[in-house]
Design an enzyme around this catalytic site. Sequence first.
Site, PDB file in Angstrom:
ATOM      1  NE  ARG A   1       1.465   6.505  -2.204  1.00 61.37           N
ATOM      2  CZ  ARG A   1       1.874   5.452  -2.373  1.00 61.37           C
ATOM      3  NH1 ARG A   1       1.476   4.769  -3.394  1.00 61.37           N
ATOM      4  NH2 ARG A   1       2.975   4.906  -1.388  1.00 61.37           N
TER       5      ARG A   1
ATOM      6  CD  GLN B   1       2.354   2.085   1.676  1.00 56.99           C
ATOM      7  OE1 GLN B   1       2.949   2.940   2.249  1.00 56.99           O
ATOM      8  NE2 GLN B   1       2.426   1.491   0.525  1.00 56.99           N
TER       9      GLN B   1
ATOM     10  CG  HIS C   1      10.772  -1.007  -0.391  1.00 57.98           C
ATOM     11  ND1 HIS C   1      10.529   0.156  -0.267  1.00 57.98           N
ATOM     12  CD2 HIS C   1      12.152  -1.298  -0.797  1.00 57.98           C
ATOM     13  CE1 HIS C   1      11.857   0.968  -0.508  1.00 57.98           C
ATOM     14  NE2 HIS C   1      12.709   0.032  -0.838  1.00 57.98           N
TER      15      HIS C   1
ATOM     16  CG  ASP D   1       5.686   0.449   4.162  1.00 62.69           C
ATOM     17  OD1 ASP D   1       5.947  -0.462   3.549  1.00 62.69           O
ATOM     18  OD2 ASP D   1       5.844   1.707   4.129  1.00 62.69           O
TER      19      ASP D   1
ATOM     20  CB  CYS E   1      10.849   3.374   1.814  1.00 65.73           C
ATOM     21  SG  CYS E   1       9.942   3.976   0.437  1.00 65.73           S
TER      22      CYS E   1
END
Length: 695
Positions: free
Chosen positions: A405, A423, A553, A425, A376
């Site tokens: 992560r 992702q 998101h 995303d 993001c």
Amino acid sequence: MVRITLPDNSVREFEATTTTGAEVAASIGAGLAKAAVAIEVNGVAQDLSEPIADNAKVNIATAKTELGLDTLRHTLAAQVLALAVKELFPAAKLAIGPTIDTGCYYDIEFPTALSSDDLPKLEERMRDIIKTGRAVVRELWEPEQLITHFEATGDSYKSLIIAEAVEKGQTIGGKVSAYRQIGSSVAGKEFIDLCRGPHAPSLDKITLAFTLTNLAGAYWKGDSQNQQLTRIYCVAFASQKELDAYLTMREEAEKRDHRKLGRELELFHLQEEAPGQPFWHPKGWSIFLELEAYIRQNLRRYNYREVNTPKLVSKGLYEQSGHWQNYREDLFLTCDDVMQPIVEPAAHEKAQATTLGSMAKGIDSLGIYSLKPMNCPCHVQVFRQGTKSYRDLPLRMSEFGMCMRNEAHGALHGLLRVTSLTQDDAHIFCTPEQMESEIIALCNLIDEVYEPLGFKDYSVKLATRPEKRVGDDSLWDAAEKALADACAKIGIPLTLAPGDGAFYGPKLEYHLKDAIGRTWQCGTVQVDFNLPIRMGALYTNEAGERVPCVMIHRAILGTLERFIGILIEQYEGKFPTWLAPVQAMVIPITDAQNDYAEQVRQTLMDAPITTATGGLRVEVDTASERMQKKILFAQQKKIPYMLVVGKKEAEDGTVAIRLRDGTDLGAKPLAWLLDRLKTEVLTRADTPTTSAQAA
RNA sequence: GCUGCUGUAGCUCAGUGGUAGAGCGCGUCAUUGGUAAUGACGAGGUCGGCAGUUCAAUCCUGCCCAGCAGCACCA
């Protein structure tokens, strides 16, 4: 007199005003009286020994009913497992023992570690306790007296539960209920357990088939700040047959474990030098590419634009977004040279070892970078280039970005929980007015993506504001309302997950069930008023003012890694043709057909059929083995099409087609096969079956 | 990160205080076979890593790493 309505709507009258469930059951029949374990009165479960209110509607619970089974499991945990533990380990402190949908468990603090070798002993003692058939009697206690009792038996967790119940006003006229096992003995006293009930009136009612399965750690009240207890799991069903069926199901589930299939089908591997980061092999990567293409095709229909953003980003950006403050521990940090000493080595001796790697976090003077944990903040940077007006919105920005992560070590789990994740995303930058229609479109898109993959049953949760959050509560009110309203409008049932939202906004969570019945969060839709303000995602509205936009998101599959793991288990490795790593295996019967087999492969590979890997995926099995063995091998590799070629096929220019499920389609011309494969691959048909034979 | 457990050949696993075994797989040779396992021979292991105890450690002890079952976490 008491009038009682039975489930068949017949009404019975009883003389005594203190008529109990046991008496009602007895009045119906001796068999029911024997089988009864509890009773539902006006929809509320209660003990058979309690009086029933006038004009009540009742339903008697036996092992065959949901309530009855739950009651028996509960009694098994609270009166049998607990007592067995107290008898064998007098110093153990009982905490809580609830039921679950496969049985029950009990959380207990043991002074010395319990080992799984102790389970058979415990189980044997449980069976002995049940054999006594002792009565279990409900009693109401003054809270202080019961606390005194539990302090004496050492069960301090029970005291805590009582104190909390009193504090929250969850008492029965100031008293609390407990159950005494008549004739039992722990340290010279009858066993008493704190419990809301109901319980079976005696242990001989426990006809369940059960077994203790495993031990695990679990925190008191589910909080990792608290003492960790030992949890003993017990699976328990109404009959041995159901228990066996459940245990068999677990074994079957193990067979489709994606970690096992991933190795057998050569999809990926993991090794300790790169924990949580799959090494994708060609066959696994082809699935990855196909899924990515599948998503791209869907995003195109909804006017998304794909971007790609940096992987290694200065911590400053994450301070701005708030991720640094919330997730610092889980970021992988680095700088130009982590081994470079921060303090002059000459300054003092210890400084030699003081590198960024050892001092790590909280040093502002150096340029510290983080491997990006999410996309993001970078997407906001793309949005901020140039001036945006309301005419540019909604702007739908997608990325298949790889994020890193540093997850808690115990959390890693095959592909389902990884360190490096991709992702599917996207962030939608829109105006407040556009928000609802964007959410609705998203929910539709998600459903349209799941459905062809066989996920028709999923549950959606609304995760609301957490304690640790940024932004005004008025924004949170609006964001939570937007999600709830959109779902209501298109009829998506929501369950609440209070406090489970992200720190910047509430979210919808799509939960899919895997083969073992565990649920995994995949899709997510998050409404965010906060990051646009914090990071300056502004647009010019119709009035000419610069105002922050709304950011949504969202991810559909969640992470591709996890989703592939779930898919492997879902399909048991038998992927539909469009996803199958090897779509067809050509099997020459003798060496003499090797050349023809190679020609067949080449023809299929060259066919103008678009796939994410550039065409059909076909292999030839030229091993010096008998055909039967090659067929078995292809079947074990779960390849949808086996193309057997012998002397006859080579002369006729055909292939003998055999499907993964054993179906024999006979010898067919290559053109026939290509036609069929083309349809199957382009329509992403579920799986090759005989019903598609007409193609 | 926490609790318990595990780590021996590519896979599944056996085993012992005196430097290791099976089945499958793999390789070679023979077999050229028509829809669920052809035969013979052979190669392959620093017994997760680092320390310690011991004349001697794959085995005992400690620490670390990874994995498994849960718990907690999951932007």
